[in-house]
Design a protein around this motif. Structure first.
Motif, PDB file in Angstrom:
ATOM      1  N   GLU A  17       0.848  -1.191   0.000  1.00  0.00           N
ATOM      2  CA  GLU A  17       0.000   0.000   0.000  1.00  0.00           C
ATOM      3  C   GLU A  17       0.885   1.243   0.000  1.00  0.00           C
ATOM      4  OE1 GLU A  17      -2.886  -0.088   3.160  1.00  0.00           O
ATOM      5  OE2 GLU A  17      -3.091  -2.236   2.982  1.00  0.00           O
ATOM      6  N   THR A  18       1.834   1.279  -0.890  1.00  0.00           N
ATOM      7  CA  THR A  18       2.785   2.385  -0.934  1.00  0.00           C
ATOM      8  C   THR A  18       2.059   3.679  -1.291  1.00  0.00           C
ATOM      9  OG1 THR A  18       4.468   0.836  -1.682  1.00  0.00           O
ATOM     10  CG2 THR A  18       4.978   3.160  -1.900  1.00  0.00           C
ATOM     11  N   PRO A  19       2.137   4.666  -0.404  1.00  0.00           N
ATOM     12  CA  PRO A  19       1.448   5.921  -0.691  1.00  0.00           C
ATOM     13  C   PRO A  19       2.104   6.699  -1.826  1.00  0.00           C
ATOM     14  CG  PRO A  19       2.656   6.096   1.367  1.00  0.00           C
ATOM     15  CD  PRO A  19       2.792   4.679   0.899  1.00  0.00           C
ATOM     16  N   VAL A  20       1.279   7.367  -2.608  1.00  0.00           N
ATOM     17  CA  VAL A  20       1.758   8.319  -3.606  1.00  0.00           C
ATOM     18  C   VAL A  20       1.615   9.687  -2.950  1.00  0.00           C
ATOM     19  CG1 VAL A  20       1.411   9.309  -5.902  1.00  0.00           C
ATOM     20  CG2 VAL A  20       1.000   6.860  -5.511  1.00  0.00           C
ATOM     21  N   CYS A  21       2.704  10.438  -2.921  1.00  0.00           N
ATOM     22  CA  CYS A  21       2.736  11.681  -2.153  1.00  0.00           C
ATOM     23  C   CYS A  21       2.806  12.902  -3.064  1.00  0.00           C
ATOM     24  CB  CYS A  21       3.888  11.614  -1.172  1.00  0.00           C
ATOM     25  SG  CYS A  21       3.639  10.223  -0.038  1.00  0.00           S
ATOM     26  N   ALA A  22       3.275  14.010  -2.528  1.00  0.00           N
ATOM     27  CA  ALA A  22       3.256  15.276  -3.258  1.00  0.00           C
ATOM     28  C   ALA A  22       4.281  15.361  -4.378  1.00  0.00           C
ATOM     29  CB  ALA A  22       3.465  16.438  -2.296  1.00  0.00           C
ATOM     30  N   GLY A  23       5.390  14.637  -4.242  1.00  0.00           N
ATOM     31  CA  GLY A  23       6.430  14.716  -5.264  1.00  0.00           C
ATOM     32  C   GLY A  23       7.318  15.931  -5.073  1.00  0.00           C
ATOM     33  N   PRO A  24       8.117  16.261  -6.084  1.00  0.00           N
ATOM     34  CA  PRO A  24       9.036  17.397  -5.975  1.00  0.00           C
ATOM     35  C   PRO A  24       8.300  18.705  -5.678  1.00  0.00           C
ATOM     36  CG  PRO A  24       9.560  16.063  -7.888  1.00  0.00           C
ATOM     37  CD  PRO A  24       8.248  15.566  -7.364  1.00  0.00           C
TER      38      PRO A  24
ATOM     39  N   SER B 271      14.325   4.892  -3.484  1.00  0.00           N
ATOM     40  CA  SER B 271      15.280   5.920  -3.905  1.00  0.00           C
ATOM     41  C   SER B 271      14.683   6.874  -4.936  1.00  0.00           C
ATOM     42  CB  SER B 271      16.544   5.271  -4.473  1.00  0.00           C
ATOM     43  OG  SER B 271      16.252   4.602  -5.682  1.00  0.00           O
ATOM     44  N   LEU B 272      15.267   8.049  -5.008  1.00  0.00           N
ATOM     45  CA  LEU B 272      14.811   9.027  -5.996  1.00  0.00           C
ATOM     46  C   LEU B 272      14.963   8.486  -7.408  1.00  0.00           C
ATOM     47  CD1 LEU B 272      16.238  12.351  -4.503  1.00  0.00           C
ATOM     48  CD2 LEU B 272      13.960  11.334  -4.215  1.00  0.00           C
ATOM     49  N   GLN B 273      16.004   7.686  -7.647  1.00  0.00           N
ATOM     50  CA  GLN B 273      16.205   7.135  -8.989  1.00  0.00           C
ATOM     51  C   GLN B 273      15.195   6.039  -9.322  1.00  0.00           C
ATOM     52  OE1 GLN B 273      20.014   5.225  -9.646  1.00  0.00           O
ATOM     53  NE2 GLN B 273      20.129   4.528  -7.531  1.00  0.00           N
ATOM     54  N   LEU B 274      14.351   5.673  -8.346  1.00  0.00           N
ATOM     55  CA  LEU B 274      13.250   4.742  -8.584  1.00  0.00           C
ATOM     56  C   LEU B 274      11.895   5.428  -8.400  1.00  0.00           C
ATOM     57  CD1 LEU B 274      14.618   1.540  -6.818  1.00  0.00           C
ATOM     58  CD2 LEU B 274      14.393   1.943  -9.290  1.00  0.00           C
ATOM     59  N   GLY B 275      11.897   6.764  -8.415  1.00  0.00           N
ATOM     60  CA  GLY B 275      10.644   7.498  -8.314  1.00  0.00           C
ATOM     61  C   GLY B 275      10.118   7.652  -6.906  1.00  0.00           C
ATOM     62  N   GLY B 276      10.993   7.535  -5.912  1.00  0.00           N
ATOM     63  CA  GLY B 276      10.581   7.752  -4.532  1.00  0.00           C
ATOM     64  C   GLY B 276      10.290   9.216  -4.273  1.00  0.00           C
ATOM     65  N   ASP B 277       9.406   9.485  -3.319  1.00  0.00           N
ATOM     66  CA  ASP B 277       9.088  10.871  -2.982  1.00  0.00           C
ATOM     67  C   ASP B 277      10.302  11.525  -2.328  1.00  0.00           C
ATOM     68  OD1 ASP B 277       6.566  12.765  -2.768  1.00  0.00           O
ATOM     69  OD2 ASP B 277       7.851  13.101  -1.030  1.00  0.00           O
ATOM     70  N   PRO B 278      10.639  12.746  -2.731  1.00  0.00           N
ATOM     71  CA  PRO B 278      11.848  13.401  -2.223  1.00  0.00           C
ATOM     72  C   PRO B 278      11.847  13.719  -0.737  1.00  0.00           C
ATOM     73  CG  PRO B 278      11.106  14.483  -4.220  1.00  0.00           C
ATOM     74  CD  PRO B 278      10.032  13.533  -3.815  1.00  0.00           C
ATOM     75  N   ASN B 279      10.673  14.047  -0.156  1.00  0.00           N
ATOM     76  CA  ASN B 279      10.728  14.534   1.221  1.00  0.00           C
ATOM     77  C   ASN B 279       9.556  14.099   2.082  1.00  0.00           C
ATOM     78  OD1 ASN B 279      12.251  15.996   3.159  1.00  0.00           O
ATOM     79  ND2 ASN B 279      10.742  17.628   3.078  1.00  0.00           N
ATOM     80  N   ASP B 280       8.858  13.066   1.717  1.00  0.00           N
ATOM     81  CA  ASP B 280       7.805  12.569   2.589  1.00  0.00           C
ATOM     82  C   ASP B 280       8.435  11.751   3.708  1.00  0.00           C
ATOM     83  OD1 ASP B 280       5.655  10.505   3.471  1.00  0.00           O
ATOM     84  OD2 ASP B 280       4.544  12.060   2.395  1.00  0.00           O
ATOM     85  N   ALA B 281       8.021  11.988   4.945  1.00  0.00           N
ATOM     86  CA  ALA B 281       8.604  11.294   6.101  1.00  0.00           C
ATOM     87  C   ALA B 281       8.464   9.780   5.998  1.00  0.00           C
ATOM     88  CB  ALA B 281       7.962  11.788   7.392  1.00  0.00           C
ATOM     89  N   ARG B 282       7.486   9.293   5.275  1.00  0.00           N
ATOM     90  CA  ARG B 282       7.298   7.844   5.122  1.00  0.00           C
ATOM     91  C   ARG B 282       8.321   7.225   4.178  1.00  0.00           C
ATOM     92  NH1 ARG B 282       1.037   8.602   3.825  1.00  0.00           N
ATOM     93  NH2 ARG B 282       2.033  10.363   2.783  1.00  0.00           N
ATOM     94  N   ASN B 283       9.111   8.053   3.513  1.00  0.00           N
ATOM     95  CA  ASN B 283      10.095   7.539   2.569  1.00  0.00           C
ATOM     96  C   ASN B 283      11.534   7.820   3.005  1.00  0.00           C
ATOM     97  OD1 ASN B 283      10.526   6.123   0.091  1.00  0.00           O
ATOM     98  ND2 ASN B 283      11.195   8.037  -0.834  1.00  0.00           N
ATOM     99  N   LEU B 284      11.724   8.300   4.213  1.00  0.00           N
ATOM    100  CA  LEU B 284      13.072   8.634   4.676  1.00  0.00           C
ATOM    101  C   LEU B 284      13.342   8.018   6.038  1.00  0.00           C
ATOM    102  CD1 LEU B 284      12.921  12.255   3.402  1.00  0.00           C
ATOM    103  CD2 LEU B 284      14.843  10.726   2.918  1.00  0.00           C
ATOM    104  N   TRP B 285      14.562   7.541   6.225  1.00  0.00           N
ATOM    105  CA  TRP B 285      14.947   6.926   7.493  1.00  0.00           C
ATOM    106  C   TRP B 285      16.454   7.076   7.691  1.00  0.00           C
ATOM    107  CZ3 TRP B 285      17.301   1.680   7.758  1.00  0.00           C
ATOM    108  CH2 TRP B 285      17.676   1.192   6.502  1.00  0.00           C
ATOM    109  N   VAL B 286      16.875   7.107   8.947  1.00  0.00           N
ATOM    110  CA  VAL B 286      18.303   7.135   9.262  1.00  0.00           C
ATOM    111  C   VAL B 286      18.806   5.703   9.143  1.00  0.00           C
ATOM    112  CG1 VAL B 286      20.012   7.528  11.056  1.00  0.00           C
ATOM    113  CG2 VAL B 286      18.204   9.201  10.687  1.00  0.00           C
ATOM    114  N   GLU B 287      19.581   5.463   8.077  1.00  0.00           N
ATOM    115  CA  GLU B 287      20.110   4.127   7.797  1.00  0.00           C
ATOM    116  C   GLU B 287      21.495   3.988   8.428  1.00  0.00           C
ATOM    117  OE1 GLU B 287      21.331   1.269   4.025  1.00  0.00           O
ATOM    118  OE2 GLU B 287      20.565   3.276   3.651  1.00  0.00           O
ATOM    119  N   PRO B 288      21.628   3.098   9.421  1.00  0.00           N
ATOM    120  CA  PRO B 288      22.943   2.892  10.035  1.00  0.00           C
ATOM    121  C   PRO B 288      23.935   2.325   9.021  1.00  0.00           C
ATOM    122  CG  PRO B 288      21.199   1.847  11.321  1.00  0.00           C
ATOM    123  CD  PRO B 288      20.604   2.255  10.002  1.00  0.00           C
ATOM    124  N   ALA B 289      25.201   2.474   9.324  1.00  0.00           N
ATOM    125  CA  ALA B 289      26.246   1.898   8.476  1.00  0.00           C
ATOM    126  C   ALA B 289      26.152   0.377   8.493  1.00  0.00           C
ATOM    127  CB  ALA B 289      27.619   2.349   8.972  1.00  0.00           C
TER     128      ALA B 289
END
Length: 196
Positions: free
Chosen positions: A24-31, A123-141
């Motif tokens: 159920e991947t949300p479609v968000c506002a985009g750029p 990822s942005l190169q796969l059409g991910g939303d640039p700044n929706d909180a549901r698409n961003l996370w702090v990824e540990p090393a």
């Protein structure tokens, strides 16, 4: 520390309950012309998953989110265009830096922020939303990373291989988005793409 809210409604207040289950991947506002810091899930409410030691985001907090600006029909004009697509749509560091600190608290991340990537789940190169909180996370090393060595992760090459497969017509945009949002460590094998 209070989080700033979204200007222009780009994705809601917090990703913790916005998108239910995988698929159920949300479609968000985009750029956007102007980005503001997104409100993040409450501190300690998100929990990393691990697959073979590799970190994955919490599916409730970070299910992934896509941009309406990228569709299967316009790949040649967006993510597959020569000259690139992502550099023109990235939020500025002044915005993502604030979000990264707040998202680290959401995930209970206490390591060096210099060793963690504030990463787009899709990822942005796969059409991910640039700044929706549901698409961003702090990824540990990645496991075995030397503290203070900067950002490193094995997810980036997976994103690039999926991008190549989408642009060459081997897989659909939606299939690539769903595979990486579900589990980036198995995305290539799930789609029948070489893992090497």
């Amino acid at each position: 520390m209070a989080a700033e809210t979204v200007e222009g409604g780009a994705g809601g207040k917090n990703g913790a309950s916005a998108a239910g289950s995988v698929g159920e991947t949300p479609v968000c506002a985009g750029p956007q012309r102007k980005y503001t810091a997104q409100q993040q899930p409450p501190a300690g409410s998100c929990h990393y998953r691990y697959e073979k030691g590799e970190p994955l985001p919490d599916l409730k907090c970070t299910p992934g989110a896509t941009s309406p600006a990228v569709t299967q029909a316009n790949l040649a004009q967006t993510i597959c265009r020569k000259g690139g697509y992502t550099k023109d749509i990235r939020p500025p560091v002044a915005v993502t830096g604030k979000e990264k600190k707040l998202n680290a608290a959401s995930y209970g991340y206490t390591g060096s922020l210099g060793d963690a990537e504030y990463d787009h789940d899709i990822s942005l190169q796969l059409g991910g939303d640039p700044n929706d909180a549901r698409n961003l996370w702090v990824e540990p090393a990645d496991p075995g990373h030397r503290p203070g060595g900067g950002i490193n992760n094995k997810k980036d090459p997976v994103e690039t291989k999926l991008h190549t497969a989408v642009c060459s017509g081997k897989v659909t945009l939606k299939a690539a988005q769903q595979a990486i949002a579900t589990d980036w460590t198995t995305a290539l094998s799930r789609l029948g793409l070489a893992a090497a």
